[in-house]
Write a protein that holds these residues in place. Sequence first.
Motif, PDB file in Angstrom:
ATOM      1  N   ASN A 199       0.833  -1.200   0.000  1.00 17.93           N
ATOM      2  CA  ASN A 199       0.000   0.000   0.000  1.00 17.93           C
ATOM      3  C   ASN A 199       0.866   1.249   0.000  1.00 17.93           C
ATOM      4  OD1 ASN A 199      -2.565  -1.267   0.208  1.00 17.93           O
ATOM      5  ND2 ASN A 199      -2.331  -1.464   2.432  1.00 17.93           N
ATOM      6  N   GLU A 218       0.035   5.713   0.323  1.00 18.06           N
ATOM      7  CA  GLU A 218      -0.998   6.733   0.482  1.00 18.06           C
ATOM      8  C   GLU A 218      -0.404   8.133   0.426  1.00 18.06           C
ATOM      9  OE1 GLU A 218      -1.575   3.021   2.599  1.00 18.06           O
ATOM     10  OE2 GLU A 218      -0.340   4.695   3.317  1.00 18.06           O
ATOM     11  N   HIS A 265      -1.849  11.354   2.312  1.00 19.00           N
ATOM     12  CA  HIS A 265      -2.917  11.790   3.207  1.00 19.00           C
ATOM     13  C   HIS A 265      -3.348  13.220   2.940  1.00 19.00           C
ATOM     14  CE1 HIS A 265      -3.134   8.245   5.865  1.00 19.00           C
ATOM     15  NE2 HIS A 265      -1.865   8.069   5.486  1.00 19.00           N
ATOM     16  N   GLY A 300      -4.809   6.848  -2.508  1.00 18.42           N
ATOM     17  CA  GLY A 300      -3.764   5.843  -2.380  1.00 18.42           C
ATOM     18  C   GLY A 300      -3.858   4.775  -3.443  1.00 18.42           C
ATOM     19  N   THR A 331      -2.963   0.401  -4.121  1.00 16.70           N
ATOM     20  CA  THR A 331      -2.656  -0.932  -3.607  1.00 16.70           C
ATOM     21  C   THR A 331      -2.167  -1.802  -4.760  1.00 16.70           C
ATOM     22  OG1 THR A 331      -4.291  -0.777  -1.836  1.00 16.70           O
ATOM     23  CG2 THR A 331      -3.594  -2.987  -2.490  1.00 16.70           C
ATOM     24  N   PHE A 337      -0.129  -6.196   5.655  1.00 18.36           N
ATOM     25  CA  PHE A 337      -0.455  -4.857   5.188  1.00 18.36           C
ATOM     26  C   PHE A 337      -1.664  -4.345   5.964  1.00 18.36           C
ATOM     27  CE2 PHE A 337      -2.616  -7.963   2.580  1.00 18.36           C
ATOM     28  CZ  PHE A 337      -3.907  -7.479   2.435  1.00 18.36           C
ATOM     29  N   ALA A 338      -1.849  -3.031   5.955  1.00 15.42           N
ATOM     30  CA  ALA A 338      -2.907  -2.390   6.731  1.00 15.42           C
ATOM     31  C   ALA A 338      -4.243  -2.457   6.004  1.00 15.42           C
ATOM     32  CB  ALA A 338      -2.535  -0.935   7.008  1.00 15.42           C
ATOM     33  N   ASN A 395      -8.257   2.656   6.219  1.00 14.77           N
ATOM     34  CA  ASN A 395      -7.773   3.848   5.505  1.00 14.77           C
ATOM     35  C   ASN A 395      -6.349   3.617   5.017  1.00 14.77           C
ATOM     36  OD1 ASN A 395     -10.178   4.787   6.467  1.00 14.77           O
ATOM     37  ND2 ASN A 395      -9.377   6.693   7.296  1.00 14.77           N
ATOM     38  N   ALA A 396      -6.211   2.702   4.089  1.00 13.11           N
ATOM     39  CA  ALA A 396      -4.895   2.310   3.584  1.00 13.11           C
ATOM     40  C   ALA A 396      -4.984   2.069   2.085  1.00 13.11           C
ATOM     41  CB  ALA A 396      -4.404   1.047   4.283  1.00 13.11           C
ATOM     42  N   GLY A 397      -3.889   2.326   1.393  1.00 12.08           N
ATOM     43  CA  GLY A 397      -3.828   2.064  -0.028  1.00 12.08           C
ATOM     44  C   GLY A 397      -4.990   2.664  -0.781  1.00 12.08           C
ATOM     45  N   LEU A 400      -7.893   4.477   1.150  1.00 19.55           N
ATOM     46  CA  LEU A 400      -7.748   5.679   1.986  1.00 19.55           C
ATOM     47  C   LEU A 400      -8.883   6.662   1.762  1.00 19.55           C
ATOM     48  CD1 LEU A 400      -6.332   7.583   3.933  1.00 19.55           C
ATOM     49  CD2 LEU A 400      -4.881   8.336   2.030  1.00 19.55           C
ATOM     50  N   GLY A 434     -13.214   1.597   2.780  1.00 20.63           N
ATOM     51  CA  GLY A 434     -11.815   1.308   3.042  1.00 20.63           C
ATOM     52  C   GLY A 434     -11.343   0.034   2.380  1.00 20.63           C
TER      53      GLY A 434
END
Length: 335
Positions: free
Chosen positions: A21, A23, A25, A30, A32, A145-146, A149-151, A154, A164
Motif C-alpha cells: 500500500n 498513500e 494523506h 492511495g 494498492t 499490510f494495513a 484507511n490504507a492504499g 484511503l 476502506g
Amino acid sequence: MSIRPGPRNLITDVEGILVGNAEDHRIRTGVTVIYPEARCPAAADVRGGAPGTWNIQAMDATSLRNEVDAIVLSGGSMYGLDAGGGVVAALGARGRGIGFGGAVIPVVPGAILFDLANGGEKDWGEAPPYAALGRAALGAVAPHFALGNAGAGLGARSNALKGGLGSASTLTGDGLQVGALVAVNSFGSAVMPGTDRFWAGPLEMGEEFGGLGPPTTRWRGEPEMPLPPGFAVNPMANTTIAVVACNVALRKGELQRLAIMAQDGLARAIRPIHTPFDGDTVFAMSTGRLPLTDPAMLARLGHLAADTLARAVARGVYHAASLGDRQGWRERFGR
C-alpha cells in the motif's frame, strides 16, 4: 470439510501473493498493488455500469496469454490510471515481465475508483501523484499490510459511511487457499439500514468485523434504497474493486468463472450493487500450487471466493476511520 481463516486473515495467506500500500494523506488517496512472487494467470469480471480499468483485455480467454506480473487498484479516477504505468516502469527496471525482442514487458492490469470529492487537496496540476504512489506501493509489498484507511481504500466512501481496504482468507482442511482483497467505495450500503449490522454478518468468522453476527430482529426493508449523503447522479462517483486469489492451477476459462462467481460476494455484502453509478470489477488470480482435480473443485473455489470477498468488504468498512464527511463504522456505532 472444515474451513477457517488463514493465520493473517489476508489475501497473502494464499502462498505466493504479496500486497503493498501507499498513500498521500494530504490528497486523501492511495494505491494498492497485488504482487504474485511468480508470474501467474489472471482474469477479470466487470459488473458495474461505470468501470475504470486498464489492460484487462490481456487476460481475456481469447487472448494469447493471460499471465500477469501485478494487479493495481488505485484511487484518483482517471488520474489513477497513472499508477499502473508507475508499476510497469518499476517492474521493467527489475527485469520482471515477458522477454520480447530484447525488451522486458510487464503485464499489469488494474482498476480505479473515484475519490476526488472527499475533501483532500487535489491541486496537483499537471503532475498527478499516482505513478509515484504505484511505485511506492510496489516497493512496500509484503505478507502483512494495513486495512481500512490504507492504499486504494484511503479516500474511499461506502454509502453513508467511510469505505476502506478490506481483506480476508479461507483455508480448507484439504489444502485449498482462497483470499480476497477489496477497496470498498460503494454507492450501496455494507450495513442494513437502521442497524449496525453488516449484510455479510452471517458469514463472519470469529470477530473479524465486530462479532455482531446476523441481525437479531427481522429486517422489513425500506421504502427506497439508501442513498449516500448529498447524492447526485454522477456515473463516476463510486466503484468497488477487488482481487480474489487461490492456490489451485486454473486455466483461462476456469479463472474467468472464478471471477464471475466471486462477484456474488459483493452482492452478499453490499446493497444495492452493480448499479449504473458503480464500476464494480473483480480480478481472479491463481498461483497454481495445487492441481484442479475435478469441476466440483472449481465450484468450491468460486463459492469460497464469494464468501471470502463478502467478509473482506465488511472488514474494509469495519476498519475504516472517519475522514471528511464520512464517519467510520466504529465511530458511528460506538464500537
